[in-house]
Design an enzyme around this catalytic site. Structure first.
Site, PDB file in Angstrom:
ATOM      1  N   LYS A 182      29.334  20.047  50.021  1.00 25.61           N
ATOM      2  CA  LYS A 182      28.577  20.550  51.163  1.00 25.61           C
ATOM      3  C   LYS A 182      29.355  20.345  52.458  1.00 25.61           C
ATOM      4  O   LYS A 182      29.528  21.275  53.241  1.00 25.61           O
ATOM      5  CB  LYS A 182      27.214  19.865  51.244  1.00 25.61           C
ATOM      6  CG  LYS A 182      26.371  20.357  52.428  1.00 25.61           C
ATOM      7  CD  LYS A 182      24.935  19.917  52.345  1.00 25.61           C
ATOM      8  CE  LYS A 182      24.740  18.447  52.577  1.00 25.61           C
ATOM      9  NZ  LYS A 182      23.307  18.084  52.609  1.00 25.61           N
TER      10      LYS A 182
ATOM     11  N   GLU B 249      36.439  12.053  46.862  1.00 28.38           N
ATOM     12  CA  GLU B 249      36.808  12.283  45.464  1.00 28.38           C
ATOM     13  C   GLU B 249      37.067  13.769  45.209  1.00 28.38           C
ATOM     14  O   GLU B 249      38.037  14.149  44.542  1.00 28.38           O
ATOM     15  CB  GLU B 249      35.704  11.775  44.532  1.00 28.38           C
ATOM     16  CG  GLU B 249      35.438  10.283  44.608  1.00 28.38           C
ATOM     17  CD  GLU B 249      34.364   9.914  45.609  1.00 28.38           C
ATOM     18  OE1 GLU B 249      33.754   8.845  45.444  1.00 28.38           O
ATOM     19  OE2 GLU B 249      34.126  10.704  46.560  1.00 28.38           O
TER      20      GLU B 249
ATOM     21  N   GLY C 170      22.369  17.362  47.595  1.00 27.93           N
ATOM     22  CA  GLY C 170      23.195  17.546  46.411  1.00 27.93           C
ATOM     23  C   GLY C 170      22.412  17.545  45.117  1.00 27.93           C
ATOM     24  O   GLY C 170      22.625  18.387  44.243  1.00 27.93           O
ATOM     25  N   ARG C 171      21.473  16.620  44.989  1.00 32.78           N
ATOM     26  CA  ARG C 171      20.732  16.506  43.732  1.00 32.78           C
ATOM     27  C   ARG C 171      19.669  17.580  43.582  1.00 32.78           C
ATOM     28  O   ARG C 171      18.997  17.654  42.551  1.00 32.78           O
ATOM     29  CB  ARG C 171      20.118  15.114  43.610  1.00 32.78           C
ATOM     30  CG  ARG C 171      19.241  14.690  44.780  1.00 32.78           C
ATOM     31  CD  ARG C 171      19.029  13.176  44.769  1.00 32.78           C
ATOM     32  NE  ARG C 171      18.271  12.680  45.895  1.00 32.78           N
ATOM     33  CZ  ARG C 171      18.799  12.375  47.078  1.00 32.78           C
ATOM     34  NH1 ARG C 171      20.084  12.580  47.300  1.00 32.78           N
ATOM     35  NH2 ARG C 171      18.050  11.875  48.041  1.00 32.78           N
TER      36      ARG C 171
ATOM     37  N   GLU D   3      18.702   7.996  43.234  1.00 37.37           N
ATOM     38  CA  GLU D   3      19.246   8.235  44.565  1.00 37.37           C
ATOM     39  C   GLU D   3      18.135   8.615  45.533  1.00 37.37           C
ATOM     40  O   GLU D   3      18.223   8.341  46.734  1.00 37.37           O
ATOM     41  CB  GLU D   3      20.312   9.330  44.518  1.00 37.37           C
ATOM     42  CG  GLU D   3      21.162   9.412  45.786  1.00 37.37           C
ATOM     43  CD  GLU D   3      22.388  10.277  45.616  1.00 37.37           C
ATOM     44  OE1 GLU D   3      23.462   9.731  45.299  1.00 37.37           O
ATOM     45  OE2 GLU D   3      22.281  11.509  45.804  1.00 37.37           O
TER      46      GLU D   3
ATOM     47  N   HIS E 189      18.874   4.897  16.634  1.00 37.58           N
ATOM     48  CA  HIS E 189      19.765   3.983  15.935  1.00 37.58           C
ATOM     49  C   HIS E 189      20.562   3.124  16.912  1.00 37.58           C
ATOM     50  O   HIS E 189      21.605   2.572  16.552  1.00 37.58           O
ATOM     51  CB  HIS E 189      20.701   4.776  15.024  1.00 37.58           C
ATOM     52  CG  HIS E 189      19.975   5.468  13.916  1.00 37.58           C
ATOM     53  ND1 HIS E 189      19.803   4.912  12.670  1.00 37.58           N
ATOM     54  CD2 HIS E 189      19.326   6.662  13.880  1.00 37.58           C
ATOM     55  CE1 HIS E 189      19.108   5.736  11.897  1.00 37.58           C
ATOM     56  NE2 HIS E 189      18.797   6.803  12.613  1.00 37.58           N
TER      57      HIS E 189
ATOM     58  N   LYS F  19      31.553   3.751  50.228  1.00 39.28           N
ATOM     59  CA  LYS F  19      32.576   4.705  50.664  1.00 39.28           C
ATOM     60  C   LYS F  19      33.378   4.151  51.831  1.00 39.28           C
ATOM     61  O   LYS F  19      34.612   4.265  51.866  1.00 39.28           O
ATOM     62  CB  LYS F  19      31.914   6.021  51.084  1.00 39.28           C
ATOM     63  CG  LYS F  19      31.384   6.877  49.951  1.00 39.28           C
ATOM     64  CD  LYS F  19      30.837   8.180  50.507  1.00 39.28           C
ATOM     65  CE  LYS F  19      30.361   9.117  49.422  1.00 39.28           C
ATOM     66  NZ  LYS F  19      29.851  10.385  49.983  1.00 39.28           N
TER      67      LYS F  19
END
Length: 542
Positions: free
Chosen positions: A204, A210, A265-266, A351, A382, A504
């Site tokens: 954005k 990253e 973002g999410r 978040e 399992h 960050k």
């Protein structure tokens, strides 16, 4: 701002919840329980009957939700109020999937028009790539698309790409790179041809460390092999809200798809961030997914509280977190194609609601978001289901299943579904000592307790006919609004993520201390100083 936990109604309800609830007795005494607590939302059937509430408790929860303004806050969100108070922004992810002629207010019509203009441009790009008309620098069509992002710019499209596997165009390969670990990009690019690879850089702000680090490395990889600086224009597309930073990076603004600053973002899968998914499944399937979102948006906005499923799921989560002190919550899809769905929901939930400060700046009066985790069934059975059944911690769980598979499997889908239904039954009702003795008559009495199960482990069971694009949209929206309900009641802003910033900022400082040629003067704590010194030595800088 009054906290719901200070109300007499909540204190009374909380005391009842802590006193224990017998699911066996609840089903025995109320033959209509399942019918009353099963609901339809679009294509979804949601069975909430195996939760630790009776009708009166659920009515009290609904009354608390109404008293403390959950649905009023939802209306503000849908109408574009700036409910993201710490960033002074509207929260309009629901507008991303609103049909172009259904703007909720006149003021939002221009924004909705802009959204559909972007969707139209996405469709043009997706169609060009899918048809083989987007050509690389040597004239060959694109065969591989690499989405470079992180967080919501990766988790959403990567999850949906896996979930909608049967709908993907087989001639195209979509790859997702998120980790700044150089091995992630290197392993992805290994075997790809630069001339037939297209990169989508999804950020954005176009400042995410990253993402830009990986994007620069991808650009070097392309230029080193093509020998043409002009090849960037043919092989990079930006998905961003910042035109200036996209241009600064070197991507042609004609190859930029914009979205609003208000897109978190999410919550961004339905925006330009979803371009990789649209390329994979095609514009029609992508719009079917958006329509699925919208079905649940309308349900949340229009359905009375007693049958409003996101509201009810959110309220039940409040009961478990704040009345019973249950700290975690599992999402267990009985579908391998939903392998990444729990990870996607981790960001959505943790978040959004992992916060300790209310919107008014005051510390919360109790616990907020739970730890969310999960794994597809039957794999999880399992691994960790032992703890779910006989552990000392109760973990509420959602079990998600589909009546039909996309595969021809004889009875395999029946076996998968049998396991899902059996787990919901076993978690709810357990096995008494008497039942264990009847089943294992030859087992010594001191070993029978190992074969008993307390039950009383609450589950939601969510069923759909098949995992289609529309159903995926419905599932995501169901959880989005559930998370919203809980954030409103906790009085927090579910739409910022300041907790991401500290790490960050420290990482930027430590990065410079790691790479500087001269020995830096370190002013961290002794452990951090030692780690930096050890790493500098291991990397040959001391």
């Amino acid at each position: 701002m009054t906290d719901f936990r200070s109300s007499p109604e909540w204190r009374s309800l909380s005391a009842r919840a802590r006193s224990g609830f017998d699911l066996r007795q609840a089903f025995h005494s109320d033959p209509g329980r399942t019918a009353r607590l099963s609901f339809e939302v679009g294509d979804l059937i949601v069975d909430l009957s195996k939760h630790l509430v009776d009708p009166e408790m659920l009515d009290d929860l609904i009354a608390i939700g109404q008293e403390f303004g959950v649905l009023r806050a939802a209306e503000e969100m849908f109408n574009g109020a700036k409910i993201n108070t710490t960033e002074d922004r509207s929260v309009l992810h629901t507008l991303l999937r609103t049909p172009r002629d259904e703007a909720p207010t006149a003021a939002l019509k221009p924004e909705l028009q802009s959204i559909h203009q972007t969707l139209d441009r996405m469709a043009v790009i997706a169609t060009q790539i899918r048809s083989g008309n987007w050509l690389g620098y040597d004239g060959r069509p694109i065969s591989d698309v690499v989405n470079i992002g992180i967080g919501g710019s990766d988790l959403g499209p990567a999850m949906a790409y896996r979930a909608l596997r049967p709908y993907r165009q087989r001639e195209l390969n979509i790859h997702y790179v998120s980790n700044v670990d150089p091995s992630h990009l290197a392993s992805t690019l290994d075997g790809l041809e630069p001339a037939t690879t297209l990169f989508l850089v999804a950020s954005k702000t176009f400042t995410t460390t990253e993402t830009l680090t990986n994007a620069r490395a991808a650009r070097r990889w392309l230029l080193d092999r093509s020998g043409r600086s002009a090849s960037v224009a043919q092989h990079f597309v930006a998905l961003s809200a910042s035109r200036s930073r996209v241009e600064e990076f070197g991507i042609d603004p004609l190859n930029m798809l914009p979205f609003g600053e208000w897109v978190g973002g999410r919550y961004s899968l339905g925006s330009a961030i979803g371009l990789s998914l649209m390329i994979a499944v095609g514009p029609q399937a992508f719009h079917e997914m958006l329509a699925g979102f919208h079905v649940v948006d309308r349900h949340f906005r229009d359905t009375p509280p007693s049958r409003n499923v996101p509201l009810l799921m959110g309220l039940l989560g409040i009961l478990y977190r704040n009345a019973m002190g249950l700290q975690s919550y599992a999402v267990l899809p009985y579908s391998q194609d939903l392998e990444r769905f729990p990870a996607y929901l981790q960001q959505l939930d943790m978040e959004s609601n992992g916060k300790h400060t209310r919107r008014d700046g005051i510390a919360t009066q109790g616990d907020t978001g739970p730890v969310l985790w999960g794994e597809p069934g039957t794999n999880g059975q399992h691994a960790f289901y032992q703890l779910l059944h006989q552990g000392t911690t109760i973990v509420p769980a959602d079990l998600i299943g589909f009546a039909e598979s996309h595969e021809e499997s004889d009875s395999q889908q029946d076996l998968l579904l049998a396991n899902m239904v059996a787990q919901s039954e076993a978690l709810a009702f357990g096995r008494t000592s008497a039942e264990a003795k009847e089943l294992y008559p030859d087992v010594a009495p001191d070993l029978l307790d190992h074969r008993t199960f307390a039950g009383g482990r609450p589950t939601s069971v969510i069923l759909a006919p098949k995992l289609t694009p529309a159903v995926l949209g419905q599932l995501i929206a169901l959880y989005e609004h559930k998370v919203f309900v809980q954030g409103v009641l906790w009085g927090i802003n579910s739409f910022d993520q300041w907790g991401v910033e500290l790490g960050k900022q420290l990482a930027d400082r430590i990065f410079n201390e790691l790479i500087t040629p001269s020995r830096p003067v370190l002013q961290h704590d002794s452990s951090t100083n030692h780690l930096i010194e050890t790493l500098r030595k291991a990397r040959g800088r001391d």
